[in-house]
Motif scaffolding. Structure first.
Motif, short mmCIF file in Angstrom:
data_model
loop_
_atom_site.label_atom_id
_atom_site.label_comp_id
_atom_site.label_asym_id
_atom_site.label_seq_id
_atom_site.Cartn_x
_atom_site.Cartn_y
_atom_site.Cartn_z
N VAL A 160 0.84 -1.20 0.00
CA VAL A 160 0.00 0.00 0.00
C VAL A 160 0.88 1.25 0.00
N LYS A 161 1.90 1.20 0.86
CA LYS A 161 2.78 2.36 1.01
C LYS A 161 3.51 2.65 -0.30
N GLU A 162 3.99 1.60 -0.95
CA GLU A 162 4.76 1.82 -2.18
C GLU A 162 3.87 2.32 -3.32
N ILE A 163 2.62 1.86 -3.35
CA ILE A 163 1.70 2.36 -4.37
C ILE A 163 1.44 3.85 -4.13
N GLU A 164 1.31 4.20 -2.84
CA GLU A 164 1.08 5.61 -2.53
C GLU A 164 2.33 6.44 -2.79
N ARG A 165 3.50 5.84 -2.58
CA ARG A 165 4.75 6.56 -2.85
C ARG A 165 4.80 6.95 -4.33
N ALA A 166 4.21 6.09 -5.16
CA ALA A 166 4.17 6.36 -6.60
C ALA A 166 3.11 7.43 -6.93
N GLY A 167 2.32 7.82 -5.93
CA GLY A 167 1.40 8.92 -6.12
C GLY A 167 -0.06 8.55 -6.30
N ILE A 168 -0.38 7.25 -6.21
CA ILE A 168 -1.79 6.85 -6.37
C ILE A 168 -2.38 6.59 -4.97
N PRO A 169 -3.46 7.29 -4.60
CA PRO A 169 -4.06 7.00 -3.29
C PRO A 169 -4.56 5.55 -3.24
N ALA A 170 -4.26 4.88 -2.11
CA ALA A 170 -4.65 3.48 -1.97
C ALA A 170 -5.32 3.31 -0.61
N VAL A 171 -6.40 2.56 -0.59
CA VAL A 171 -7.07 2.26 0.67
C VAL A 171 -6.80 0.80 1.00
N HIS A 172 -6.52 0.52 2.29
CA HIS A 172 -6.20 -0.85 2.71
C HIS A 172 -7.37 -1.41 3.51
N ILE A 173 -7.98 -2.44 2.97
CA ILE A 173 -9.05 -3.14 3.71
C ILE A 173 -8.40 -4.38 4.32
N CYS A 174 -8.33 -4.40 5.65
CA CYS A 174 -7.65 -5.53 6.29
C CYS A 174 -8.19 -5.70 7.70
N THR A 175 -7.98 -6.89 8.25
CA THR A 175 -8.56 -7.20 9.55
C THR A 175 -7.68 -6.73 10.70
N ILE A 176 -6.35 -6.96 10.58
CA ILE A 176 -5.48 -6.62 11.72
C ILE A 176 -4.92 -5.22 11.51
N VAL A 177 -5.63 -4.25 12.09
CA VAL A 177 -5.29 -2.84 11.89
C VAL A 177 -3.85 -2.53 12.33
N PRO A 178 -3.35 -3.09 13.47
CA PRO A 178 -1.96 -2.76 13.85
C PRO A 178 -0.94 -3.13 12.76
N ILE A 179 -1.20 -4.21 12.03
CA ILE A 179 -0.26 -4.58 10.96
C ILE A 179 -0.32 -3.54 9.85
N SER A 180 -1.52 -3.12 9.51
CA SER A 180 -1.70 -2.12 8.47
C SER A 180 -0.99 -0.83 8.85
N ARG A 181 -1.10 -0.45 10.12
CA ARG A 181 -0.41 0.75 10.59
C ARG A 181 1.10 0.59 10.47
#
Lengths: 75, 350
Positions: free
Chosen positions: A2-23
């Motif tokens: 997600v982070k690398e896609i956003e680094r490239a400039g495209i907004p990305a939303v992460h749908i995931c169960t374990i929020v601490p991992i996403s953070r």
């Protein structure tokens, strides 16, 4: 990812169960999901209810993509 | 005879000998004495520390109810009045690492006793909990069990005996960001100049003041007109066309797939399945839209809520997959997306 896609400039939303991992991996727009083996579904519900639940999550994800944020945000 | 101190060991359903992914929903329970890797730990801890009990919880149950699971595990641990808590090692298992970290942090904060976990440097539990918990560095897989148990046990014995600890490097745990004063043999000026000389000669040296690394990406501006934008679906949940044509690995993936969905209104069990080896595939195989929501994305596209869906989706398996690989996959994927004018990404993870 997600982070690398956003680094490239495209907004990305992460749908995931374990929020601490996403953070930890650096997602900025986070939508908590249902469960690990079925993040956008719930086998305990009827087909129709399940699809409505999935639609609600995707709609929430779209709203997250449309929201101006300054820091990591859980929607 | 020295006093025998009590420890409680925290394990997931797999190491706790309950079962594999189909038992990952197991709620917290207690087994008496050491279990699984606990037997090795007990051997290494010897007569001074007794693993009185093992608390086991399924990784999915924990991950899906982090606060509640932490409370329940903590209250089970408290019942034994231990001197220390040991968790894992979790190696590079993300859900398990978060569970071990959350349990240990609660033990330290609320019971006031030390806790020792073990994880691979890329486990997300390390960054989340290293400041509160002693997390010993381990290999990525169970092949590193013995080494991990040796390092963790050594640290456990020092902590219960209240022996002074050496530096994080010497003890083998991830730095907690604590600075301790001590008298050095040489002044700061001498140390700094000798470091500079080493640097000039191209020799290796270690800084006394490592700078924190904050690799954060600022949130990009929001999508302005979703009803006109192209949106791409990406997943780390391993959804692939039936038969897994690219042979994505079930764990430690070295590749990702790009799959045509231009003619599809939804995924079906006949056409798609999951290649992910880190969760029970029953629900994803029965309805792959539960992981990659193509059915509702198409509905929203038809209704004009989404401008257009990108004609391909991207998938990899996020299961012990290295950060370096994930970065590489995402850069390549982003290259395609930018070239094709994609303005928004929806990424799902299991």
């Amino acid at each position: 990812m997600v982070k690398e896609i956003e680094r490239a400039g495209i907004p990305a939303v992460h749908i995931c169960t374990i929020v601490p991992i996403s953070r930890t991996v650096g997602a900025n727009r986070i939508v908590p999901a249902v469960a690990i083996p079925h993040p956008l579904g719930d086998p305990a519900r009827s087909r129709e209810e399940e699809k409505a639940l999935r639609r609600a999550l995707v709609e929430k994800a779209l709203r997250a993509l449309e929201t101006e944020i300054e820091e990591q945000t859980v929607f | 005879m020295a006093e025998r101190r009590k420890a409680v060991h925290y394990l997931n359903q797999f190491f706790g000998q309950i079962g594999g992914e189909h038992k990952a929903g197991t709620e917290p329970l207690v087994k008496s004495g050491p279990v699984g890797p606990g037997v090795l730990f007990q051997e290494l801890l010897g007569a001074e520390v007794e693993i009185a009990a093992t608390v086991v919880c399924g990784d999915n149950y924990f991950g899906e109810h982090i606060d509640e699971a932490t409370e329940r595990v903590l209250s089970l641990i408290k019942g034994f009045n231990p001197a220390i808590v040991v968790a894992g090692p979790a190696f590079n298992a993300g859900r398990y690492g978060i569970a071990c970290g959350s349990v240990c942090a609660a033990v330290v904060d609320r019971l006031g006793i030390p806790a020792v976990a073990g994880m691979h440097p890329e486990n997300p539990g390390v960054d989340a909990y290293r400041k509160t918990v002693y997390i010993v560095e381990t290999k990525g897989t169970t092949a590193g069990m013995r080494e991990a148990a040796l390092k963790m046990s050594r640290l456990v014995l020092k902590l219960v005996k209240r022996e002074p600890l050496g530096s994080p490097e010497a003890e083998g745990y991830f730095s907690r960001g604590i600075r301790r004063n001590f008298f050095a043999g040489e002044t700061g000026a001498v140390r700094a100049v000798s470091m500079l000389l080493k640097k000039l000669k191209g020799e290796s040296f270690s800084t006394e003041y490592p700078m924190p690394v904050f690799d954060r990406v600022r949130p990009p501006p929001p999508v302005e007109k979703t009803g006109e934008a192209v949106l791409a679906l990406v997943t780390s949940g391993g959804i692939v066309p039936k038969g897994n044509p690219d042979r994505l690995e079930s764990s430690s993936a070295t590749k990702y797939g790009k799959y045509d969905i231009s003619e599809r209104s939804r995924l079906t069990p006949e056409t798609h399945e999951t290649a992910h080896g880190g969760y029970d595939p029953t629900y994803a195989n029965a309805d792959p839209n539960r992981v990659l929501p193509l059915d509702v994305a198409r509905d929203l596209e038809r209704e004009g809520r989404i401008g257009r869906l990108y004609p391909y989706y991207f998938a990899t398996v996020g299961n012990g997959t290295s950060v370096a690989r994930a970065v590489q996959f995402a850069r390549e994927i982003a290259g395609d997306l930018i070239r094709d004018g994609v303005r928004a990404v929806l990424l799902t993870s299991t």
